[in-house]
Design an enzyme around this catalytic site. Sequence first.
Site, PDB file in Angstrom:
ATOM      1  N   ARG A  42      29.631  39.639  27.278  1.00 21.40           N
ATOM      2  CA  ARG A  42      29.107  39.247  28.489  1.00 21.40           C
ATOM      3  C   ARG A  42      28.332  40.180  29.239  1.00 21.40           C
ATOM      4  NH1 ARG A  42      34.983  38.354  30.842  1.00 21.40           N
ATOM      5  NH2 ARG A  42      33.931  37.971  32.639  1.00 21.40           N
TER       6      ARG A  42
ATOM      7  N   LEU B 234      41.350  37.929  22.825  1.00 16.61           N
ATOM      8  CA  LEU B 234      40.170  37.225  23.586  1.00 16.61           C
ATOM      9  C   LEU B 234      40.638  37.364  24.873  1.00 16.61           C
ATOM     10  CD1 LEU B 234      39.591  33.892  21.793  1.00 16.61           C
ATOM     11  CD2 LEU B 234      38.240  36.272  21.533  1.00 16.61           C
ATOM     12  N   ASP B 235      39.423  37.551  25.844  1.00 18.88           N
ATOM     13  CA  ASP B 235      39.703  37.407  27.260  1.00 18.88           C
ATOM     14  C   ASP B 235      40.349  36.108  27.733  1.00 18.88           C
ATOM     15  OD1 ASP B 235      38.496  39.923  27.574  1.00 18.88           O
ATOM     16  OD2 ASP B 235      36.399  39.119  28.223  1.00 18.88           O
ATOM     17  N   ARG B 236      40.954  36.013  28.753  1.00 20.67           N
ATOM     18  CA  ARG B 236      41.583  34.729  29.050  1.00 20.67           C
ATOM     19  C   ARG B 236      40.844  33.743  29.220  1.00 20.67           C
ATOM     20  NH1 ARG B 236      44.612  33.750  35.130  1.00 20.67           N
ATOM     21  NH2 ARG B 236      45.200  31.561  34.912  1.00 20.67           N
TER      22      ARG B 236
END
Length: 315
Positions: free
Chosen positions: A247, A148-150
């Site tokens: 996103r 996952l993204d931060r």
Amino acid sequence: MVGLVGAGNDHKKESNLDYVIKNTSNENLSLKRFLLKHQISQRTLSRIRRREILLMMNGQLVDLKAKAVSNAEVKLIFPPENNSKLVADFAPIEVLYEDSNWLIVNKPAGLASVPGPTNQTTTLVNRIKGYMIKQNMIDRIPHIITRLDRFTSGLVLVAKHHLAQSMIETQVEEHAMDKRYLAIVNGLVEPISGLIDLPIKRVVGQPQRIIAANGQSAQTEYWVRQANQAASLVEAKLYTGRNHQIRLHFSALGYPLLGDQLYGGNTTLITRQALHAWRLRFLDPFSKQQLEVTAPLPLDLQQLLSSLKLSFAQL
């Protein structure tokens, strides 16, 4: 929540080091073809050729050219995994599911998944190594399967050893896992369900991705679960796994995720992208059962929904 569906199998994991496959067929296959049929990856076969992993049949050391005889027990013997350069971080992790092969954790927003140039010591991988040490595990290299993204929260699937990583590779490559996300986006999304099919391209030297005809194929299916004129709570299913896919896809449609500054989201009510990896379902290659796990919506997203006069009910 964890659910199991399915039947038994002809595999067994004896320990962190040994894996046995019973040959229940009468097919005249080489051990190479036999192992490939049982989801052992080409990467693992290469390690067998280099004798980094030992291959035995009925108690005798063999190579991949040998025939898998009927009713034989084929055993793979793996060395313990460790990486002294990977620093252990003993900060706690939230474990949602665990067995001898898999660890599924609930990653908080703000925590990087893997070490990078600016952070080698306090990522999720570092914390999982610390957890492995505290649990006295033999293998101490976490293999992140769903990164996952931060600033995205939620489910992360981790293989606890090389064999598990090897056996899940086909599902990853074929996008066979059912990964569901919850996103809170700007505006009233219309239509209320659909498939976003827009190719995504990396921009050299830039963190943003763009929609481009010569980009990589990317598909996101979505369903609006709650909405008003200000915002929509959307469930999204990924059919591909491109960076920033959800996103960018919603931003391209004119509905950027709240808090997502990179793709034009409003940061008034929340300062991180309102995205949560909510549910994961996949076929466990060891048990041959469907494994399903969900992660509760974090407090910041609950508060955001409340401020928008939206609510989250169990889907």
